[in-house]
Design an enzyme around this catalytic site. Structure first.
Site, short mmCIF file in Angstrom:
data_model
loop_
_atom_site.label_atom_id
_atom_site.label_comp_id
_atom_site.label_asym_id
_atom_site.label_seq_id
_atom_site.Cartn_x
_atom_site.Cartn_y
_atom_site.Cartn_z
CE1 TYR B 170 -4.26 0.37 1.41
CE2 TYR B 170 -4.19 -1.79 -0.60
CZ TYR B 170 -5.10 -1.10 0.77
OH TYR B 170 -6.24 -1.07 0.26
CD GLU B 177 -1.70 5.37 -6.76
OE1 GLU B 177 -2.30 5.58 -6.09
OE2 GLU B 177 -1.99 4.01 -6.40
#
Lengths: 291, 248
Positions: B170, B177
């Site tokens: 994660y 991102e």
């Protein structure tokens, strides 16, 4: 019969104890028994004797959390847009470039829009204080944050563009503005008429519910076709305002408002149908014949 | 109230109860429908996992042949776009929180279509590889987990992987991102892409550059919530803790 214990899936606490359940009862029937015992929330006026319970009545206490009065919420959420729009209209410093501080738009429609928007919210404030009769005293506290964000946020977003130095007036000019103004005024009058009619339906201090019917006021004749003409007129007002300003954020605000009011109207329509056997069948929730 | 009488956090059991209700009182017919849907579901899961495996293999092969990550995105982009968009269906198929899945799917679609597809100069950034790897490994693990759960044949290590890999993946994915969006900013500002300026006849404006800044900022409240949600799931599933959750 069998005993059935129903526990809360998350907290494992005992919610309900059903004794004497038939062994061949389906889950659907058990669910029915459960909801009947939990039931809708009781009203202050309900009499113990008249409740559908056995020799021992079990009352379930549900903590609703922090509450705030409806009147407070309404006043706050409506005062915001009134004030915020004016900040943009008067071009208070730090919104647009410094050379525009406290200047005035040269477009008539911008002044008209300010009058309409302000009138709308003043009307709402006065109605909250003097017209509406609320069935519930309070709502959850978090609603005030949610509602104010919605109303104040959209008001600022709309007002920013309408009062912007680079605002572009409607494509079809004065014709478009006149038509839009007519729609707006008619719908504001309509909305107010419905609020008055609904108020007269219920005597002061009482919580009785009756089917609303058209009165001598032509604006209330919309009751023939819809259950919640107040919402119909409200959507109409905002469509009028959108056409008047030709501003996309206004159109989006109207769309979101329409969606929410449709949900409310459908709910109200459903509860009318449930409560009154003789409810007029021609009526739709919010849009005549359609929705 | 869907499946409110389910007795375990097991996707296969929840699915049964849901289908049983939708089948109304159709007795045997309901059960047949349930089985057909089961098989469709598990087939769908393994197909999706297969595609992510294909993607992973393609990525590894590319790197081994070319020795660089440049051009990697270009070579896998079609496949990636196809089933990231296809993942929209996921929100309905997968029996987890609609909100959590919704956030995840929309952020993936956003990254693929609005960032990497539209802003060509950043396709060769290392940060792109970072989130691609994170997504690929996560999805393979996740779909293996769903496939095996439905077949009632769940090897412990897959469950272990599903609830432990994310702890690293994660943050790695989020870092990839965010770095990618950050790398795209100068290009967005220079070209003014996806933006509407005033004056225009609809009296609206949109600045993609500021939109991206706000998006980056939104990771701050959103990512911890997703992360802690997965941590709570992990404690529940791996350690059998009963956790009282706030209403969704």
């Amino acid at each position: 019969g069998k005993h059935v214990e129903i526990l809360d899936a998350k907290t494992r606490e005992k919610l309900c104890f059903l004794d004497k359940v038939e062994p061949h009862a389906t889950i659907a029937e058990i669910k029915n028994l459960f909801t009947k015992t939990q039931g809708k929330s009781l009203k202050d006026e309900d009499v113990l004797q008249k409740l559908p319970v056995g020799t021992t009545a079990t009352l379930y206490f549900r903590d609703l959390g922090a509450q705030i009065s409806w009147v407070t919420v309404f006043l706050t959420e409506y005062a915001g847009p009134l004030f915020i729009y004016l900040l943009f209209y008067f071009r208070v410093p730090f919104i647009y470039g410094h050379k525009y501080d406290f200047t005035s738009s040269r477009h008539t429609v911008v002044h008209l829009a300010c009058i309409c928007h302000s009138f709308h919210y003043v009307k709402r404030l006065l109605e909250t204080l003097f017209v509406h009769r609320f069935s519930h005293g309070t709502m959850p506290l978090r609603n005030i944050f949610k509602n104010c964000t919605y109303y104040w946020g959209f008001a600022a977003w709309m007002a920013y563009y309408i009062n912007h130095p680079l605002y572009t007036p409607p494509t079809y000019g004065a014709q478009q503005v006149k038509l839009a103004l007519a729609i707006f005024v008619i719908c504001q009058l309509g909305n107010f008429s419905i609020h008055m009619a609904l108020r007269d339906l219920r005597p002061a201090g009482s919580k009785t519910r009756k089917i609303p019917y058209p009165t001598k006021n032509p604006f209330t004749w919309l009751f023939l076709l819809v259950s919640c003409p107040n919402y119909t007129y409200e959507v109409g007002s905002w469509i009028g305002f959108a056409i008047m300003t030709q501003c996309l954020p206004v159109a989006l605000f109207s769309l979101v408002g329409f969606t929410q009011m449709t949900i409310w109207a459908k709910g109200k329509h459903r509860s009318y149908l449930k409560e009154f056997r003789d409810y007029p069948p021609l009526r739709m929730p919010i849009i005549p014949f359609l929705l | 109230i869907q499946g409110w009488l389910s007795h375990e956090m097991n996707p296969s059991v929840t699915a049964t109860v849901k289908l049983g209700q939708n089948g109304k009182e159709s007795g045997l017919g309901g059960l047949e429908t349930a089985e057909v849907l089961f098989q469709t579901q598990s087939l769908t899961y393994s197909k999706i996992r297969g595609k992510w495996l294909v993607l992973a293999i393609a990525m590894v092969r590319f790197y081994m042949e070319k020795g660089t990550h440049r051009g990697l995105y270009k070579s896998i982009q079609k496949t990636l776009k196809f089933f990231q968009t296809f993942a929209l269906l996921e929100v309905r198929i997968i029996p987890t929180s609609v909100l959590v899945t919704g956030v995840q799917v929309s952020s993936r679609i956003f990254m693929v279509w609005l960032i990497t597809h539209s802003i060509k100069p950043i396709q060769n950034e290392e940060s792109v590889v970072l989130f691609l790897v994170a997504w690929t490994v996560t999805e393979i693990t996740r779909y293996s987990f769903y496939t095996f759960s439905l077949l009632d044949h769940l090897p412990y290590f897959i469950k272990w992987a599903r609830y432990n890999f994310f702890i690293i993946l994660y943050p790695v994915g989020v870092a990839g991102e965010l770095l990618t969006i950050y790398a795209a900013l100068p290009y967005v500002k220079k070209t003014g892409m996806f933006s509407i300026r005033l004056p225009n006849k609809y009296n609206v404006s949109f600045d993609y550059y500021y939109f991206l800044l706000i998006t980056m900022a939104s990771y701050i409240p959103l990512f911890p919530q997703l992360y802690f949600h997965m941590l709570r799931q992990r404690r529940k599933v791996l350690h059998g803790e009963v956790i009282v959750e706030k209403d969704d």
